[in-house]
Motif scaffolding. Structure first.
Motif, PDB file in Angstrom:
ATOM      1  N   ARG A 133       0.873  -1.253  -0.211  1.00  0.00           N
ATOM      2  CA  ARG A 133      -0.142  -0.108   0.261  1.00  0.00           C
ATOM      3  C   ARG A 133       0.537   1.024  -0.417  1.00  0.00           C
ATOM      4  O   ARG A 133       0.745   2.480  -0.619  1.00  0.00           O
ATOM      5  CB  ARG A 133      -1.279   0.418   1.243  1.00  0.00           C
ATOM      6  CG  ARG A 133      -2.565  -0.987   1.096  1.00  0.00           C
ATOM      7  CD  ARG A 133      -3.334  -0.785   1.984  1.00  0.00           C
ATOM      8  NE  ARG A 133      -2.709  -0.489   3.276  1.00  0.00           N
ATOM      9  CZ  ARG A 133      -2.573  -2.574   3.961  1.00  0.00           C
ATOM     10  NH1 ARG A 133      -3.808  -3.778   3.547  1.00  0.00           N
ATOM     11  NH2 ARG A 133      -2.685  -2.368   5.562  1.00  0.00           N
ATOM     12  N   VAL A 134       1.721   0.967   1.054  1.00  0.00           N
ATOM     13  CA  VAL A 134       2.677   2.643   0.757  1.00  0.00           C
ATOM     14  C   VAL A 134       3.693   2.467  -0.562  1.00  0.00           C
ATOM     15  O   VAL A 134       3.310   3.420  -1.039  1.00  0.00           O
ATOM     16  CB  VAL A 134       3.539   1.930   2.077  1.00  0.00           C
ATOM     17  CG1 VAL A 134       5.080   3.446   1.346  1.00  0.00           C
ATOM     18  CG2 VAL A 134       3.436   2.044   2.897  1.00  0.00           C
ATOM     19  N   GLN A 135       4.221   1.375  -1.179  1.00  0.00           N
ATOM     20  CA  GLN A 135       4.181   1.594  -2.981  1.00  0.00           C
ATOM     21  C   GLN A 135       3.656   2.213  -3.647  1.00  0.00           C
ATOM     22  O   GLN A 135       3.821   3.072  -4.617  1.00  0.00           O
ATOM     23  CB  GLN A 135       5.032   0.042  -2.878  1.00  0.00           C
ATOM     24  CG  GLN A 135       6.184  -0.595  -2.348  1.00  0.00           C
ATOM     25  CD  GLN A 135       6.484  -1.783  -2.697  1.00  0.00           C
ATOM     26  OE1 GLN A 135       5.954  -2.637  -2.720  1.00  0.00           O
ATOM     27  NE2 GLN A 135       8.203  -1.976  -3.050  1.00  0.00           N
ATOM     28  N   LYS A 136       2.269   2.082  -3.378  1.00  0.00           N
ATOM     29  CA  LYS A 136       1.283   1.987  -4.388  1.00  0.00           C
ATOM     30  C   LYS A 136       0.562   3.199  -4.056  1.00  0.00           C
ATOM     31  O   LYS A 136       0.828   4.514  -5.087  1.00  0.00           O
ATOM     32  CB  LYS A 136      -0.242   1.083  -4.045  1.00  0.00           C
ATOM     33  CG  LYS A 136      -1.484   1.269  -5.253  1.00  0.00           C
ATOM     34  CD  LYS A 136      -2.075   1.139  -4.679  1.00  0.00           C
ATOM     35  CE  LYS A 136      -3.577   0.784  -6.353  1.00  0.00           C
ATOM     36  NZ  LYS A 136      -4.645   0.128  -5.238  1.00  0.00           N
ATOM     37  N   SER A 137       0.796   4.284  -3.071  1.00  0.00           N
ATOM     38  CA  SER A 137       0.949   5.504  -2.437  1.00  0.00           C
ATOM     39  C   SER A 137       1.605   5.875  -3.271  1.00  0.00           C
ATOM     40  O   SER A 137       1.975   7.415  -3.794  1.00  0.00           O
ATOM     41  CB  SER A 137       0.558   5.523  -1.246  1.00  0.00           C
ATOM     42  OG  SER A 137       0.665   6.936  -0.982  1.00  0.00           O
ATOM     43  N   LEU A 138       3.046   5.984  -2.789  1.00  0.00           N
ATOM     44  CA  LEU A 138       4.665   6.430  -3.862  1.00  0.00           C
ATOM     45  C   LEU A 138       4.460   6.480  -4.877  1.00  0.00           C
ATOM     46  O   LEU A 138       4.613   7.379  -5.616  1.00  0.00           O
ATOM     47  CB  LEU A 138       5.741   6.413  -2.994  1.00  0.00           C
ATOM     48  CG  LEU A 138       5.853   6.411  -1.821  1.00  0.00           C
ATOM     49  CD1 LEU A 138       7.099   5.388  -1.365  1.00  0.00           C
ATOM     50  CD2 LEU A 138       6.357   7.256  -1.431  1.00  0.00           C
ATOM     51  N   ASP A 139       3.887   5.619  -5.699  1.00  0.00           N
ATOM     52  CA  ASP A 139       4.894   5.023  -7.416  1.00  0.00           C
ATOM     53  C   ASP A 139       3.144   6.416  -7.673  1.00  0.00           C
ATOM     54  O   ASP A 139       2.935   6.736  -9.010  1.00  0.00           O
ATOM     55  CB  ASP A 139       3.466   3.812  -7.385  1.00  0.00           C
ATOM     56  CG  ASP A 139       4.573   3.093  -7.830  1.00  0.00           C
ATOM     57  OD1 ASP A 139       6.300   3.290  -6.945  1.00  0.00           O
ATOM     58  OD2 ASP A 139       4.736   1.913  -7.292  1.00  0.00           O
ATOM     59  N   ALA A 140       1.404   6.358  -7.239  1.00  0.00           N
ATOM     60  CA  ALA A 140       0.432   7.797  -7.747  1.00  0.00           C
ATOM     61  C   ALA A 140       1.266   8.825  -7.059  1.00  0.00           C
ATOM     62  O   ALA A 140       0.153   9.760  -8.022  1.00  0.00           O
ATOM     63  CB  ALA A 140      -0.572   7.228  -6.751  1.00  0.00           C
ATOM     64  N   THR A 141       1.725   9.347  -6.835  1.00  0.00           N
ATOM     65  CA  THR A 141       2.692  10.745  -6.099  1.00  0.00           C
ATOM     66  C   THR A 141       3.711  11.304  -5.933  1.00  0.00           C
ATOM     67  O   THR A 141       4.325  11.740  -7.448  1.00  0.00           O
ATOM     68  CB  THR A 141       2.016  11.165  -4.798  1.00  0.00           C
ATOM     69  OG1 THR A 141       3.418  10.009  -3.933  1.00  0.00           O
ATOM     70  CG2 THR A 141       0.768  10.918  -4.316  1.00  0.00           C
TER      71      THR A 141
END
Length: 214
Positions: free
Chosen positions: A148-156
């Motif tokens: 989830r952290v990776q997904k959030s970072l990838d989106a920002t």
């Protein structure tokens, strides 16, 4: 290739990759061990793999779109133990003929290509039947919270900071969806490579293109 210019990231990456080579050199040797014939390396960066190609490789076509990294790769190519030609190009449109390569190498690059499916389709196109794809990539974490952290970072912010990098991709799945058969897959972590989260974990392995090798 203006969309592939990342001058600040390229200089930062070149410096940090040099510092990491003590940890990564053994993995690069493992990645390339046993290769023979004509090889295409996709996203060669500063050419850190070049020194580790075995003598059975007759030539390497190294594709790198970022101008600063390509210049460093051209310098590294002059000291490589095998012939290396460094050229401009992108993974989604490889400058190589159909079925012209015995092996393809993707090393810390499928995280940053615009279209991983198109890039893998191109690697499959240029490989001979039964040709090998060697890959070393950082991928999505196994733990749900870290994913989830990776997904959030990838989106920002992460692609902006990392030259287009997406830390949480399912690269092994993408390789299989492109029609390759995984024949070896090993998961690595920070203790193995020194690369911290979110660029950890990593996978290293081999996949085979459809068809039988002549």
């Amino acid at each position: 290739m203006a969309g592939h210019r990342h001058p600040l990231f390229a200089r930062f990456y070149a410096r940090t990759s040099t510092l990491m080579e003590r940890r990564l050199a053994a993995h690069r040797r493992s990645l390339l061990d046993g290769l023979t014939g004509r090889v295409i390396e996709v996203g060669a960066g500063p050419g850190a793999n070049f020194a580790h190609y075995p003598p059975e490789v007759t030539g390497v076509l190294a594709v790198e779109p970022e101008p600063h990294l390509r210049g460093l790769a051209q310098t590294a190519a002059r000291h490589a133990p095998v012939p290396v030609e460094v050229i401009d190009g992108i993974a989604e449109r490889l400058p190589a003929d159909d079925a012209s390569c015995d092996a393809a190498v993707a090393s810390l690059v499928l995280c940053s290509v615009t279209d991983p499916a198109a890039a893998l389709a191109e690697m499959r196109r240029v490989l001979k039947p039964g040709g090998r794809l060697r890959f070393f990539e950082h991928v999505a974490a196994e733990a749900p919270a870290r994913r989830r952290v990776q997904k959030s970072l990838d989106a920002t912010v992460w692609p902006l900071l990392g030259g287009g990098c997406h830390a949480g991709r399912d690269t092994a799945g993408a390789i299989e969806r492109a029609g390759f058969t995984l024949t070896h897959l090993e998961r690595l972590g920070r203790a193995d490579t020194g690369m911290p989260f979110p660029a950890a974990p990593q996978i290293i392995g081999t996949a085979t293109a459809p068809g039988e090798r002549p």
